[in-house]
Design a protein around this motif. Structure first.
Motif, PDB file in Angstrom:
ATOM      1  N   LYS A   1       0.825  -1.204   0.000  1.00 26.60           N
ATOM      2  CA  LYS A   1       0.000   0.000   0.000  1.00 26.60           C
ATOM      3  C   LYS A   1       0.861   1.256   0.000  1.00 26.60           C
ATOM      4  CE  LYS A   1      -3.665   2.281   2.661  1.00 26.60           C
ATOM      5  NZ  LYS A   1      -4.513   2.204   3.881  1.00 26.60           N
ATOM      6  N   HIS A   2       2.019   1.181   0.639  1.00 20.31           N
ATOM      7  CA  HIS A   2       2.903   2.343   0.727  1.00 20.31           C
ATOM      8  C   HIS A   2       4.069   2.251  -0.268  1.00 20.31           C
ATOM      9  CE1 HIS A   2       0.640   2.623   4.473  1.00 20.31           C
ATOM     10  NE2 HIS A   2       0.973   3.901   4.496  1.00 20.31           N
ATOM     11  N   ASN A   3       3.894   1.392  -1.279  1.00 18.75           N
ATOM     12  CA  ASN A   3       4.849   1.299  -2.391  1.00 18.75           C
ATOM     13  C   ASN A   3       6.249   0.896  -1.952  1.00 18.75           C
ATOM     14  OD1 ASN A   3       2.776   2.162  -4.096  1.00 18.75           O
ATOM     15  ND2 ASN A   3       3.320   4.320  -3.810  1.00 18.75           N
ATOM     16  N   LYS A   4       6.324   0.112  -0.894  1.00 17.22           N
ATOM     17  CA  LYS A   4       7.622  -0.407  -0.441  1.00 17.22           C
ATOM     18  C   LYS A   4       7.721  -1.864  -0.900  1.00 17.22           C
ATOM     19  CE  LYS A   4       7.608   2.575   3.667  1.00 17.22           C
ATOM     20  NZ  LYS A   4       8.783   3.395   3.412  1.00 17.22           N
ATOM     21  N   PHE A   5       7.823  -2.040  -2.211  1.00 14.23           N
ATOM     22  CA  PHE A   5       7.707  -3.369  -2.786  1.00 14.23           C
ATOM     23  C   PHE A   5       8.929  -4.242  -2.527  1.00 14.23           C
ATOM     24  CE2 PHE A   5       4.624  -0.900  -5.170  1.00 14.23           C
ATOM     25  CZ  PHE A   5       3.545  -1.760  -5.204  1.00 14.23           C
ATOM     26  N   GLU A   6      10.101  -3.638  -2.499  1.00 15.65           N
ATOM     27  CA  GLU A   6      11.307  -4.443  -2.247  1.00 15.65           C
ATOM     28  C   GLU A   6      11.225  -5.104  -0.876  1.00 15.65           C
ATOM     29  OE1 GLU A   6      13.718  -5.421  -3.984  1.00 15.65           O
ATOM     30  OE2 GLU A   6      13.586  -4.210  -5.801  1.00 15.65           O
ATOM     31  N   GLU A   7      10.809  -4.333   0.126  1.00 17.51           N
ATOM     32  CA  GLU A   7      10.666  -4.895   1.467  1.00 17.51           C
ATOM     33  C   GLU A   7       9.545  -5.929   1.491  1.00 17.51           C
ATOM     34  OE1 GLU A   7      10.612  -1.836   4.563  1.00 17.51           O
ATOM     35  OE2 GLU A   7      11.385  -0.437   3.078  1.00 17.51           O
ATOM     36  N   ALA A   8       8.471  -5.651   0.786  1.00 15.99           N
ATOM     37  CA  ALA A   8       7.355  -6.606   0.736  1.00 15.99           C
ATOM     38  C   ALA A   8       7.802  -7.920   0.116  1.00 15.99           C
ATOM     39  CB  ALA A   8       6.202  -6.004  -0.061  1.00 15.99           C
ATOM     40  N   MET A   9       8.608  -7.846  -0.937  1.00 14.17           N
ATOM     41  CA  MET A   9       9.107  -9.075  -1.566  1.00 14.17           C
ATOM     42  C   MET A   9      10.027  -9.844  -0.630  1.00 14.17           C
ATOM     43  SD  MET A   9       9.839  -7.634  -5.412  1.00 14.17           S
ATOM     44  CE  MET A   9      10.753  -9.091  -5.879  1.00 14.17           C
ATOM     45  N   GLU A  10      10.865  -9.111   0.079  1.00 17.37           N
ATOM     46  CA  GLU A  10      11.774  -9.765   1.023  1.00 17.37           C
ATOM     47  C   GLU A  10      11.002 -10.502   2.099  1.00 17.37           C
ATOM     48  OE1 GLU A  10      15.077 -11.055   3.008  1.00 17.37           O
ATOM     49  OE2 GLU A  10      14.934 -10.198   0.999  1.00 17.37           O
ATOM     50  N   ILE A  11       9.947  -9.878   2.621  1.00 18.58           N
ATOM     51  CA  ILE A  11       9.154 -10.500   3.694  1.00 18.58           C
ATOM     52  C   ILE A  11       8.364 -11.689   3.155  1.00 18.58           C
ATOM     53  CG2 ILE A  11       7.224 -10.101   5.274  1.00 18.58           C
ATOM     54  CD1 ILE A  11       8.236  -7.199   5.512  1.00 18.58           C
ATOM     55  N   SER A  12       7.818 -11.559   1.957  1.00 15.57           N
ATOM     56  CA  SER A  12       6.988 -12.640   1.411  1.00 15.57           C
ATOM     57  C   SER A  12       7.778 -13.901   1.130  1.00 15.57           C
ATOM     58  CB  SER A  12       6.291 -12.170   0.128  1.00 15.57           C
ATOM     59  OG  SER A  12       7.242 -11.865  -0.869  1.00 15.57           O
ATOM     60  N   THR A  13       9.092 -13.778   1.027  1.00 11.69           N
ATOM     61  CA  THR A  13       9.911 -14.981   0.829  1.00 11.69           C
ATOM     62  C   THR A  13       9.960 -15.843   2.085  1.00 11.69           C
ATOM     63  OG1 THR A  13      11.926 -13.775   1.453  1.00 11.69           O
ATOM     64  CG2 THR A  13      11.372 -13.860  -0.885  1.00 11.69           C
ATOM     65  N   HIS A  14       9.601 -15.271   3.223  1.00 14.41           N
ATOM     66  CA  HIS A  14       9.665 -16.010   4.487  1.00 14.41           C
ATOM     67  C   HIS A  14       8.302 -16.540   4.922  1.00 14.41           C
ATOM     68  CE1 HIS A  14      13.741 -14.641   4.770  1.00 14.41           C
ATOM     69  NE2 HIS A  14      13.376 -13.365   4.771  1.00 14.41           N
ATOM     70  N   GLY A  15       7.328 -16.494   4.057  1.00 10.01           N
ATOM     71  CA  GLY A  15       6.018 -17.035   4.409  1.00 10.01           C
ATOM     72  C   GLY A  15       4.914 -16.039   4.107  1.00 10.01           C
ATOM     73  N   GLY A  16       3.719 -16.392   4.524  1.00 12.72           N
ATOM     74  CA  GLY A  16       2.569 -15.533   4.258  1.00 12.72           C
ATOM     75  C   GLY A  16       1.735 -16.093   3.127  1.00 12.72           C
ATOM     76  N   SER A  17       0.487 -15.647   3.068  1.00 15.85           N
ATOM     77  CA  SER A  17      -0.427 -16.173   2.061  1.00 15.85           C
ATOM     78  C   SER A  17      -0.227 -15.529   0.689  1.00 15.85           C
ATOM     79  CB  SER A  17      -1.877 -15.939   2.517  1.00 15.85           C
ATOM     80  OG  SER A  17      -2.132 -14.544   2.686  1.00 15.85           O
TER      81      SER A  17
END
Length: 834
Positions: free
Chosen positions: A371-387
């Motif tokens: 939502k806040h356009n921080k996609f690099e961080e979002a991609m990093e976090i999604s590699t560790h799990g999540g739906s």
């Protein structure tokens, strides 16, 4: 639960980047909302199974974590209620009993689902705090009540409550927190910890009295984060205390308790403390009431703050302002904070509102970051799990970059995340089509067999380059494997969009495409139009030697050296083909035949070479005429006559036998007497010499040269005899002297040679005579060359003699049939027959 509660960072200005939240918020609704419409929360207790709270009207309610009412003993009748506001609530760890106290002087111990151990005690004074045994196995066997003293109630064998005064209190007990053997409570002066096992107080921690207020007007918040770690939040100060056993030196005094309370960190906050709870190592969750007021002197929003503490210092990790119902009218004591540590859930209790703050989970974090356009961080976090899988986040990121017109970054991201997924690649590429930015993604498109896209995709990219970037188009044609796209379609596109200003690039692209299609002749023609020397590499790579027969002259014009390197290799292209093509350009034909002559003589073209050498390089003509016999002499002579090449004519006439004519050319045209003399010497013909001598007498200046040159070939008398009396001959005396000296020297040499010959003859003769006079040894084992018997026999008669030949063969005289050696005669006969 109700909708998520809006929250914002209290320290961030509108022009600063928003900080990622630590918590997500949900307001509890359902039955709770209806209760709070008619009443006000004054205290609460949070259990892992439910939420229990007391109200201003003295009621106690039990609801689940979603705010739904739960049937219990609290909801039946008025026996378990108070007549005034409830001050404090405590629940046993099993969630079976609840203790409440109020200013009506009563303390109620109520079983939520059983009435066996219910108690109702009346003290006739304000009761602010009560605590149940945190280690109770079943029922309520012990609890503590605080008024002007701290009293422990225990159930005896008769099931009666036995009170025990633990400690006198300065003023009254304001709050209690019980953990194991330690009980912490706050009074008007500060905080004490009581050791139930040793039955003694571990000392008083005095608290600083706030200015313009009394300490007891602020609620003291006590919380055990560990069995020996106590968290204290009071007014605007937080203190972390550790209860430890005294060391040997400290324990040497028998008057001191066995344990001591050590404050390990004390720090102030910028707000008043409404509650606190542990979060992680060295981190606390603190509910705060701001000291400032709004412009109309109303209370500001409360804050939920994560604080990281060190030795007497702290740092606010994040701070959220909370919009609670009626916050403008509340005081610091109206709020409280409950928690379920195991679930990282924190309950923010306000008089008319209860909100749950939960630590942000992976999905929530990813959603916020997106939502806040921080996609690099979002991609990093999604590699560790999540739906939400990484690929979904990455595709959203690609869309975002395309929106920002960061086409190159979007293309690089495609390469990074799409891997060999053909379907996804094609979907993403079409997004670039809409932006007309296929050029940006071209460098990152998969081109391997593992992930080869549809040909139309590559053709779209090439078409965009063709229209907008011709150089880039040419580079792609060079780099991409031709099997990726339909080459004929691309060729047609070039023809349809051919532009003169880009002719060179487009012709080179056509050359490459034609070669990929196997149409090498068209490819060669494109290269030749371009004057591009890559044509030679194309010929070499694909062995197009049978194709170039019609393109020989253009190839030579492009690069003579590289062209002749191919043409002079007879294994690649036949000389007849080359000569036929070069007939229309005699200079190229000369270069070719001259080069061919250097590598390997080819007699079939020697007649052409005569004319070509005569035309383009006379210096090579005479040596060629001398070494070759594969040309028509008459034709060669005609060419030389037409060109006036006298030395060549002399050589040809000499080969034809017209030596006199040749000599005339030397004397009269070339006028080289030395050459004439050499010519006469070469042919050694008397008529030639006479012709030369006759001509020389007509030219006195050359007589001496003739005299010098005829030595050993012609009698000089012939020259001298033809010199007329009185004729002036330059340098005649020197010439005659030289001639006579030469003859004298020759005569001396001959005399010396004769003497040497005679000496050698006599020496050889003497050796032969000596050899003939020597005896020959005849041994007993030698045999006759005729009869093969031994030459010397013991009973040989004296008349039986031996004949010995110089060749070494020996005969009995009786065996001789001829005066010559029979063996040697036989060998001579054999040699004659051979």
């Amino acid at each position: 639960m109700a909708d998520i509660l809006p929250a914002n960072n209290s320290d961030s200005g509108s022009d600063e980047e928003e900080v990622e939240p630590k918590f997500k918020y949900q307001r509890i609704g359902n039955d709770l909302r209806n209760i709070l419409n008619t009443d006000v929360v004054t205290c609460s207790a949070v259990h892992s199974k439910f939420l229990i709270f007391g109200t201003f009207r003295g009621r106690v309610y039990l609801v689940d974590h979603q705010g739904n009412s739960v049937e219990s003993n609290l909801s039946t009748g008025d026996r378990h209620t108070h007549s005034v506001a409830v001050n404090h609530i405590d629940v046993d760890p099993r969630g079976e009993y609840v203790a409440t106290c109020s200013d009506d002087g009563r303390v109620n111990i109520t079983g939520l689902f059983s009435c066996e151990n219910n108690h109702s005690l009346s003290y006739g004074k304000f009761i602010k705090a009560v605590a149940l045994d945190p280690e109770a196995k079943s029922g309520v066997r012990r609890f503590i009540v605080g008024d002007d003293k701290l009293t422990l109630y225990e159930r005896n064998l008769l099931q009666r409550l036995k009170p025990s005064e633990l400690c006198a209190v300065e003023g009254s007990v304001l709050s209690i927190s019980w953990q194991g053997n330690f009980v912490a409570w706050a009074s008007h002066l500060g905080v004490r910890v009581y050791d139930l096992r040793e039955k003694c107080s571990l000392g008083l921690m005095k608290w600083e009295v706030p200015s313009q207020a009394r300490l007891e007007t602020f609620r003291c918040h006590l919380r055990w984060s560990h069995s020996t770690t106590l968290l204290i939040g009071w007014v605007d100060t937080i203190r972390i205390c550790v209860i430890r056993k005294r060391n040997a030196i400290e324990a040497s005094s028998s008057n001191l308790p066995g344990y001591v309370v050590d404050p390990v960190s004390t720090f102030q906050t910028s707000f008043y403390i409404c509650g606190l709870a542990p979060l992680a190592a060295n981190q606390l969750v603190v509910l705060g009431y701001r000291k400032e007021r709004s412009a109309n002197y109303k209370a500001l929003r409360p804050v939920l703050c994560v604080i990281e503490y060190k030795m007497n210092t702290c740092e606010e990790v994040c701070t959220d302002s909370l919009t609670l119902r009626g916050f403008e009218e509340y005081t610091v004591n109206d709020y409280s904070l409950g928690s379920i540590i195991e679930e990282n859930r924190y309950f923010i209790i306000a008089p008319k509102d209860i909100v749950v703050a939960s630590l942000i989970e992976t999905d929530d974090r990813v959603e916020w970051l997106i939502k806040h356009n921080k996609f690099e961080e979002a991609m990093e976090i999604s590699t560790h799990g999540g739906s939400l899988p990484l690929l979904s986040v990455a595709r959203l990121y690609i869309n975002h970059l395309l929106t920002l017109k960061k086409y190159e970054d979007a293309a690089k991201l495609c390469l990074r995340v799409l891997g060999n997924n053909k379907a996804l690649w094609q979907e993403e590429v079409f997004k670039f089509v809409k932006c007309q930015q296929l050029r940006c993604v071209s460098a990152y498109l998969p081109t391997s067999e593992d992930c080869k896209l549809d040909p139309q995709v590559y053709e779209m990219v090439l078409y965009e380059f063709l229209m907008l970037d011709v150089n880039g188009f040419l580079n792609l044609i060079k780099e991409w494997p031709p099997k990726l796209y339909n080459g004929l379609a691309v060729i047609n596109a070039i023809h349809d969009n051919f532009r003169k200003q880009n002719a060179n690039e487009l012709l080179e692209a056509l050359a490459l495409l034609y070669s990929y299609q196997g149409n090498y002749e068209s490819a060669l023609r494109m290269y030749l139009k371009l004057q591009n020397k890559d044509v030679f590499e194309l010929i070499r790579r694909f062995e197009l030697y049978d194709v170039i027969s019609q393109l020989i002259i253009p190839l030579i014009q492009l690069d003579r050296e590289r062209a002749f390197k191919i043409l002079l290799d007879k294994s690649k292209i036949k000389p007849d083909v080359v000569v036929h093509q070069l007939e229309q350009n005699q200079e190229y034909l000369y270069w070719y035949l001259d080069g061919l002559e250097k590598t390997e003589s080819h007699g079939a073209f020697h007649q052409k070479l005569v004319g070509l050498y005569a035309k383009y390089d006379r210096s090579k003509l005479l040596p060629f005429l001398r070494r070759s016999t594969d040309y028509a002499i008459q034709e060669a002579l005609a060419i030389c006559k037409s060109k006036g090449f006298h030395p060549e004519m002399v050589y040809l006439l000499g080969r034809m036998g017209s030596v006199v004519e040749a000599l005339n050319i030397i004397i009269h045209s070339i006028k080289d007497i030395e050459m004439a003399i050499e010519f006469c010497k070469e042919h050694n013909d008397d008529d030639l010499w006479n012709k030369l001598i006759d001509e020389s007498t007509k030219q006195p200046e050359i007589v001496t040269k003739v005299l010098d040159g005829i030595v050993d070939y012609v009698n000089p008398e012939l020259v001298v005899s033809k010199i007329k009396l009185g004729q002036n001959i330059p340098n005649l005396q020197q010439s005659l002297t030289k001639m006579l000296w030469h003859y004298n020297l020759q005569e001396d040499v001959m005399d010396l040679a004769h003497k040497i010959q005679l000496t050698d003859y006599f020496d050889t003769h003497a050796e032969v005579v000596t050899m003939q006079q020597r005896g020959r040894n005849v041994s007993y084992d030698q045999v006759c060359a005729s009869c093969s018997r031994t030459l010397i026999v013991s009973d040989t008669t004296p008349n039986n003699g031996l004949t010995i030949f110089n060749c070494g063969h020996i005969y009995h005289e009786t065996c001789m049939t001829d005066s010559r050696c029979g063996v040697c005669l036989d060998w001579d006969a054999i040699l004659e027959n051979c």
